[in-house]
Enzyme design. Structure first.
Site, PDB file in Angstrom:
ATOM      1  N   LYS A 200       0.845  -1.195   0.000  1.00 48.59           N
ATOM      2  CA  LYS A 200       0.000   0.000   0.000  1.00 48.59           C
ATOM      3  C   LYS A 200       0.877   1.241   0.000  1.00 48.59           C
ATOM      4  CE  LYS A 200      -3.348   2.738   2.553  1.00 48.59           C
ATOM      5  NZ  LYS A 200      -4.220   2.905   3.730  1.00 48.59           N
ATOM      6  N   GLU A 250      -9.884  11.957  11.201  1.00 52.05           N
ATOM      7  CA  GLU A 250      -9.080  10.846  11.713  1.00 52.05           C
ATOM      8  C   GLU A 250      -8.287  11.235  12.963  1.00 52.05           C
ATOM      9  OE1 GLU A 250      -5.592   7.719  10.229  1.00 52.05           O
ATOM     10  OE2 GLU A 250      -6.374   9.232   8.858  1.00 52.05           O
ATOM     11  N   GLU A 294      -7.295  -2.474   2.227  1.00 49.16           N
ATOM     12  CA  GLU A 294      -6.640  -1.216   2.569  1.00 49.16           C
ATOM     13  C   GLU A 294      -6.753  -0.938   4.072  1.00 49.16           C
ATOM     14  OE1 GLU A 294      -6.981   3.550   1.530  1.00 49.16           O
ATOM     15  OE2 GLU A 294      -8.060   2.096   0.307  1.00 49.16           O
ATOM     16  N   GLU A 427     -12.038   9.898  -6.068  1.00 47.03           N
ATOM     17  CA  GLU A 427     -12.022   9.900  -4.601  1.00 47.03           C
ATOM     18  C   GLU A 427     -11.336  11.170  -4.081  1.00 47.03           C
ATOM     19  OE1 GLU A 427      -9.662   7.492  -1.135  1.00 47.03           O
ATOM     20  OE2 GLU A 427     -10.794   6.261  -2.563  1.00 47.03           O
ATOM     21  N   LYS A 431     -12.979  14.147  -1.631  1.00 45.38           N
ATOM     22  CA  LYS A 431     -12.384  14.534  -0.349  1.00 45.38           C
ATOM     23  C   LYS A 431     -12.183  16.043  -0.238  1.00 45.38           C
ATOM     24  CE  LYS A 431     -10.187  10.110   0.718  1.00 45.38           C
ATOM     25  NZ  LYS A 431      -8.928   9.337   0.779  1.00 45.38           N
TER      26      LYS A 431
END
Length: 444
Positions: A200, A250, A294, A427, A431
């Site tokens: 990743k 987050e 992921e 994506e 965001k």
């Protein structure tokens, strides 16, 4: 100037009456006040740096911070100061600041790789009202000079101003990398040898909006945070023409004593146009192999990083977090830390998390240092509040840097097996959608 308002007068009286026996170590003088909007109050003050912090929990205290008693540009220096003040007795202070994404990569001028501030003045707005605090320290500085500096800070304060409106602007847009380069980098990561070395890698994009006057950063944050429920809110302004703001969802970690909470936030889809579509997309996200992989990469790496520091580790079940424009997979992580483990050890080990860097960390960072042309700076780093007793920091995604010439928006996507360039590009657009809408809905 607000030289004669009751709260400032009260702090002056408390400063003048400060007993000599209290003039040792860290001293906090506080009084109730009514300043209105903390962002409006910050916007018109002459002192720098100006910082803002609010945790994501409902009803969390909003901290507006001015000036610096002391600034720390390394974690060892911060830790030494914490313990030095603790040895002098009294209540431990709170420091605000954070870290860049990668201290070894070229960054933003003036920010550095690490910056924590012990503020001179704190406006705290919480459930019990507003409090204005004047911080002092009597350790390595001369008493009279410290008292004079504190009085000067009080004398400089201005009334809260009305934040300017966000006038629509016809910005020009430039993406780095562009679509073609983005596709090339994903192709490179898809090569079998590269995928074995880095399962990743989180690629990021800088979207530069120029060609028109940038907005006032405090007005932009004020409008943005009204749309960002369930997120952290932060800002750091080091000078008039440079500010870093964000509304990240987050958490890096929250520590209370030896109890730690962290999380794996990775795997993304959009929200859809209706409640029914949103629920369907959320179900599909939880079942999607690519996004599930992921998220797994992220929480397994966080567990690996925390294991040497912890007596116990627990991981929660995957669940969906729904924000205004996107939905994410989140897994909660809880730990009981070994005695003596504090913020320095955590901040040296945890960031950059695999949710914003990749797995394994070194290989992912090596790839990013070679192939990302823009400077991430503090995007995808960390920001928050730390003290000896408790700390709370966010990962600085969903963030923007406002300079005198442009607005710089940042977004990233985790590239794993099965990633498709066009889907990951969309994506990134999802965001930054909230901020793009605020700046100008017609910006191409």
């Amino acid at each position: 100037m607000i030289a004669h308002t009751p709260c400032i007068s009260e702090l002056r009286r408390a400063l003048d009456a400060l007993p000599a026996e209290r003039q040792r170590g860290f001293v906090r003088l506080s009084t109730p006040c009514r300043m209105g909007s903390p962002l409006g109050w910050l916007a018109c003050q002459p002192l720098f740096p100006r910082l803002y912090w609010r945790a994501r929990e409902p009803g969390a205290t909003r901290y507006a911070l001015l000036g610096a008693l002391k600034t720390f540009e390394s974690l060892p220096a911060l830790e030494r100061d914490q313990h030095a003040l603790a040895a002098l007795g009294g209540e431990p202070p709170a420091y605000f600041g954070g870290l860049a994404f990668d201290a070894e990569a070229p960054g933003w001028p003036g920010y550095g790789g690490c910056r924590f501030v012990l503020p001179r003045i704190v406006l705290a707005c919480g459930a019990e009202g507003e409090t204005l605090t004047l911080n002092l320290r009597f350790d390595d500085r001369e008493r009279a000079a410290e008292l004079d500096a504190a009085r000067a800070a009080l004398d400089s304060l201005s009334l809260a101003c009305t934040l300017p409106s966000l006038a629509p602007q016809a910005y020009t847009r430039e993406d780095c990398p562009g679509r073609a380069q983005w596709g090339e980098r994903i192709e490179r990561l898809a090569a079998p040898e590269q995928r074995r070395a880095t399962p990743k890698v989180v690629l990021s994009r800088e979207t530069r909006l120029g060609g028109a006057p940038p907005p006032d950063p405090w007005a932009l944050l004020d409008a943005w945070q009204a749309r960002a429920a369930g997120c952290f809110h932060f800002a750091m302004q080091l000078g008039l023409d440079d500010a870093f703001i964000g509304c990240p969802p987050e958490r890096l970690y929250r520590r209370q004593g030896r109890y730690l909470e962290s999380e794996a936030l990775a795997g993304t889809t959009h929200c859809g146009e209706s409640a029914q579509e949103r629920r369907a997309l959320a179900r599909a996200l939880l079942l999607d192999a690519k996004n599930g992989h992921e998220n797994q990469c992220v929480y397994q790496q966080i567990l690996t990083q925390l294991e040497p520091l912890s007596r116990r580790l627990d991981v929660g079940e995957a669940h969906i977090v729904t924000l205004r424009s996107v939905q994410h997979i989140r897994r909660s992580i809880e730990a009981e830390l070994h005695p003596g483990v504090g913020d320095r050890a955590l901040l040296e080990r945890l960031p950059p998390t695999p949710a914003v860097g990749g797995v394994p960390r070194k290989a992912a960072l090596d790839f990013l240092r070679e192939h990302e042309a823009h400077a991430r700076g503090w995007y995808a780093g960390a920001f928050g509040r730390v003290s000896l007793d408790d700390s709370d920091l966010a990962v600085t995604i969903r963030s923007a840097r406002i300079t005198g010439q442009a607005v710089h928006l940042y977004a990233g996507a985790g590239i794993v097996a099965g990633s498709r360039a066009e889907a990951e590009w969309r994506e990134l657009d999802h965001k930054i959608a909230d901020l793009m809408t605020l700046l100008h809905p017609a910006t191409p």
